[in-house]
Design a protein around this motif. Structure first.
Motif, PDB file in Angstrom:
ATOM      1  N   SER A 104       0.825  -1.217   0.000  1.00  0.00           N
ATOM      2  CA  SER A 104       0.000   0.000   0.000  1.00  0.00           C
ATOM      3  C   SER A 104       0.856   1.263   0.000  1.00  0.00           C
ATOM      4  O   SER A 104       0.371   2.331  -0.359  1.00  0.00           O
ATOM      5  CB  SER A 104      -0.969  -0.006   1.184  1.00  0.00           C
ATOM      6  OG  SER A 104      -0.272   0.158   2.403  1.00  0.00           O
ATOM      7  N   GLY A 105       2.116   1.147   0.366  1.00  0.00           N
ATOM      8  CA  GLY A 105       3.012   2.296   0.374  1.00  0.00           C
ATOM      9  C   GLY A 105       3.913   2.390  -0.841  1.00  0.00           C
ATOM     10  O   GLY A 105       4.800   3.240  -0.900  1.00  0.00           O
ATOM     11  N   THR A 106       3.704   1.517  -1.818  1.00  0.00           N
ATOM     12  CA  THR A 106       4.532   1.548  -3.027  1.00  0.00           C
ATOM     13  C   THR A 106       3.961   2.538  -4.037  1.00  0.00           C
ATOM     14  O   THR A 106       2.871   3.085  -3.846  1.00  0.00           O
ATOM     15  CB  THR A 106       4.601   0.156  -3.692  1.00  0.00           C
ATOM     16  OG1 THR A 106       3.303  -0.196  -4.183  1.00  0.00           O
ATOM     17  CG2 THR A 106       5.136  -0.897  -2.729  1.00  0.00           C
ATOM     18  N   GLY A 107       4.668   2.707  -5.130  1.00  0.00           N
ATOM     19  CA  GLY A 107       4.214   3.574  -6.210  1.00  0.00           C
ATOM     20  C   GLY A 107       3.283   2.886  -7.189  1.00  0.00           C
ATOM     21  O   GLY A 107       2.890   3.487  -8.195  1.00  0.00           O
ATOM     22  N   ILE A 108       2.920   1.639  -6.913  1.00  0.00           N
ATOM     23  CA  ILE A 108       2.020   0.910  -7.819  1.00  0.00           C
ATOM     24  C   ILE A 108       0.594   1.390  -7.567  1.00  0.00           C
ATOM     25  O   ILE A 108       0.110   1.337  -6.431  1.00  0.00           O
ATOM     26  CB  ILE A 108       2.097  -0.607  -7.589  1.00  0.00           C
ATOM     27  CG1 ILE A 108       3.540  -1.110  -7.666  1.00  0.00           C
ATOM     28  CG2 ILE A 108       1.216  -1.345  -8.602  1.00  0.00           C
ATOM     29  CD1 ILE A 108       3.721  -2.544  -7.190  1.00  0.00           C
TER      30      ILE A 108
END
Length: 147
Positions: free
Chosen positions: A27-31
């Motif tokens: 949830s904290g990625t850039g995806i």
């Protein structure tokens, strides 16, 4: 008729919590949420995890995915509805999910690096591995769709 064996979160809460930690990481990625669901649905289709297909097609719709693209996801190579970046994500998903065939090919890896950079490529690899782990849990425990 398949009978659910057990719920991992009830029998082994520490293992389930560890998996949720990976979800928190994602949830904290850039995806984007839409691309995360695309990965989840496609890997689940490839692995035959009915529970996850059911869950993540619903989540994809909530994230803004269209019915048409969900229907075409299994034939994405022949469908013009997917962007070049999405095609890289889907190729990665298939190659990593079917790791024993040839794994993440150099061609796809280089395309991912060019499109997403090293950090983004790493995040995509993790997202694909996380859903593959969930699929294996769901299939092994006979998770029933809709429950």
């Amino acid at each position: 008729m398949m009978k659910e064996r057990f719920l991992m979160k009830e029998i082994d809460p520490a293992a389930y919590t560890a998996m949720l930690g990976l979800e928190k990481y994602l949830s904290g990625t850039g995806i984007s949420p839409l691309h995360q669901e695309m990965i989840r649905v496609r890997a689940s289709q490839l692995n035959g995890c009915a529970f996850c297909i059911n869950q993540h097609t619903q989540d994809a719709r909530k994230a803004g995915e269209t019915e048409q693209r969900l229907y075409l996801l299994s034939a994405w190579k022949e469908s013009p509805q997917f962007t070049p970046a999405e095609r890289i994500i889907l190729a990665m998903t298939e190659e990593i999910t079917f790791i024993s065939r040839e794994g993440l090919t150099e061609t796809t890896y280089q395309q991912a690096l060019k499109e997403f950079g090293l950090k983004g490529t790493s995040e995509l690899i993790m997202a694909i591995n996380v859903i593959n782990a969930w699929n294996r849990i769901g299939i092994s425990t006979h998770r029933v769709p809709g429950q």
